[in-house]
Design a protein around this motif. Structure first.
Motif, PDB file in Angstrom:
ATOM      1  N   SER A 176     177.964  19.651 -57.056  1.00 34.54           N
ATOM      2  CA  SER A 176     176.787  19.305 -57.862  1.00 34.54           C
ATOM      3  C   SER A 176     175.682  18.669 -57.030  1.00 34.54           C
ATOM      4  N   ARG A 177     175.974  18.441 -55.730  1.00 32.90           N
ATOM      5  CA  ARG A 177     174.987  17.797 -54.866  1.00 32.90           C
ATOM      6  C   ARG A 177     174.904  18.516 -53.527  1.00 32.90           C
ATOM      7  N   ILE A 178     174.438  19.766 -53.597  1.00 35.11           N
ATOM      8  CA  ILE A 178     174.267  20.561 -52.385  1.00 35.11           C
ATOM      9  C   ILE A 178     172.877  20.333 -51.800  1.00 35.11           C
ATOM     10  N   HIS A 179     171.864  20.318 -52.649  1.00 35.71           N
ATOM     11  CA  HIS A 179     170.494  20.109 -52.198  1.00 35.71           C
ATOM     12  C   HIS A 179     169.626  19.762 -53.404  1.00 35.71           C
ATOM     13  N   PHE A 180     168.411  19.290 -53.131  1.00 33.46           N
ATOM     14  CA  PHE A 180     167.396  19.087 -54.160  1.00 33.46           C
ATOM     15  C   PHE A 180     166.218  19.966 -53.765  1.00 33.46           C
ATOM     16  N   GLY A 181     166.114  21.138 -54.414  1.00 35.84           N
ATOM     17  CA  GLY A 181     165.100  22.088 -53.986  1.00 35.84           C
ATOM     18  C   GLY A 181     165.281  22.402 -52.517  1.00 35.84           C
ATOM     19  N   ALA A 182     164.192  22.328 -51.755  1.00 33.50           N
ATOM     20  CA  ALA A 182     164.233  22.634 -50.322  1.00 33.50           C
ATOM     21  C   ALA A 182     164.802  21.492 -49.489  1.00 33.50           C
ATOM     22  N   LEU A 183     165.071  20.342 -50.102  1.00 33.29           N
ATOM     23  CA  LEU A 183     165.666  19.211 -49.384  1.00 33.29           C
ATOM     24  C   LEU A 183     167.174  19.417 -49.300  1.00 33.29           C
ATOM     25  N   ARG A 184     167.675  19.681 -48.092  1.00 32.30           N
ATOM     26  CA  ARG A 184     169.087  20.036 -47.923  1.00 32.30           C
ATOM     27  C   ARG A 184     169.964  18.864 -47.494  1.00 32.30           C
ATOM     28  N   VAL A 185     169.476  18.008 -46.600  1.00 27.64           N
ATOM     29  CA  VAL A 185     170.282  16.917 -46.061  1.00 27.64           C
ATOM     30  C   VAL A 185     169.464  15.629 -46.057  1.00 27.64           C
ATOM     31  N   LEU A 186     170.100  14.549 -46.484  1.00 24.45           N
ATOM     32  CA  LEU A 186     169.541  13.206 -46.350  1.00 24.45           C
ATOM     33  C   LEU A 186     170.685  12.303 -45.901  1.00 24.45           C
ATOM     34  N   ASN A 187     170.752  12.091 -44.583  1.00 27.11           N
ATOM     35  CA  ASN A 187     171.816  11.282 -43.999  1.00 27.11           C
ATOM     36  C   ASN A 187     171.272   9.934 -43.549  1.00 27.11           C
ATOM     37  N   ASP A 188     172.008   8.891 -43.874  1.00 32.72           N
ATOM     38  CA  ASP A 188     171.657   7.503 -43.587  1.00 32.72           C
ATOM     39  C   ASP A 188     172.660   7.006 -42.547  1.00 32.72           C
ATOM     40  N   ASP A 189     172.251   7.013 -41.264  1.00 30.24           N
ATOM     41  CA  ASP A 189     173.185   6.838 -40.154  1.00 30.24           C
ATOM     42  C   ASP A 189     173.001   5.505 -39.434  1.00 30.24           C
ATOM     43  N   THR A 190     174.127   4.886 -39.058  1.00 32.20           N
ATOM     44  CA  THR A 190     174.146   3.721 -38.177  1.00 32.20           C
ATOM     45  C   THR A 190     175.035   4.055 -36.991  1.00 32.20           C
TER      46      THR A 190
END
Length: 239
Positions: A35-49
């Motif tokens: 259910s959470r593959i992408h939002f329209g053309a937004l494919r990845v949102l990674n929050d990295d440390t």
């Protein structure tokens, strides 16, 4: 009809590799949520440390627009196009992977962590010549207002990508409100709270919460806390 898609911070996928602590808003690597593959053309949102001296070795990408936004510390970049750079808080980096590139990303410091967002956007053109760009913005220009950091147009403020997308960042004092107007009909906006809390079109969001808005022509956002920072990503819903 306006619709909302709320992703709370604690609902994201998580991967802790010791040297890397990563949170995935959308399906990525070993995190898969149908259910959470992408939002329209937004494919990845990674929050990295990333721990001091550690990082991602050289790896390939193609046919993706890749945006990196350092939040804390310095990130060292090298790629197969011959680019070698350090990106810092206030910088925005973009790569059009196109026909294919290799790159690596490392924490430039041996002693302190680096925190950054890596964002992938589906392009509107395939197999373009790979491209790299990096700019430094004045973060003071986003105090109590939205600063454009990305658009489809090379002559506009911020970096540009091969997609009808517009990104803005803002850092607000408590109770300050502003309006956002959609740039292209049919686009949606994914809002990601970096710190503090906001009321966005009647929805309350806290740190690292995300909210997708579809079907809006405009909306209001209001800071509910001091030093509240937000990233807005407007992208096509159909592409």
């Amino acid at each position: 009809m306006k619709t909302y898609e709320l992703h709370t911070a604690d609902s994201r996928g998580a991967a802790n590799h010791g040297w890397l602590n990563s949170y995935h808003t959308f399906s990525f690597a070993n995190y898969h949520n149908p259910s959470r593959i992408h939002f329209g053309a937004l494919r990845v949102l990674n929050d990295d440390t990333v721990s001091g001296g550690m990082g991602f070795g050289q790896h390939p990408h193609d046919n993706m627009e890749i945006i990196s936004i350092p939040l804390e510390g310095d990130l060292e970049h090298q790629d197969s196009m011959g680019n070698k750079a350090v990106i810092r808080h206030g910088d925005i980096q973009v790569m059009s992977a196109g026909t294919g590139i290799y790159h690596s990303e490392y924490n430039h410091s041996k002693d302190s962590t680096v925190k950054f967002l890596q964002i992938w956007v589906f392009p509107n053109k395939k197999n373009v010549t790979p491209r790299y760009d990096q700019i430094t913005l004045n973060v003071a220009d986003r105090h109590n207002q939205l600063q454009q950091i990305l658009s489809p147009n090379s002559e506009d403020a911020g970096v540009w990508i091969h997609q009808d997308a517009w990104f803005h960042m803002g850092k607000f004092d408590q109770d300050i409100a502003t309006n956002y107007t959609i740039n292209k009909a049919g686009n949606g906006v994914y809002a990601f709270v970096l710190s503090g809390s906001f009321e966005l079109d009647g929805q309350t969001l806290s740190t690292r919460d995300g909210l997708g808005i579809r079907g809006a022509e405009a909306f209001e956002l209001k800071a509910l806390s001091a030093d509240a920072e937000i990233l807005l990503m407007e992208v096509p819903m159909q592409f």
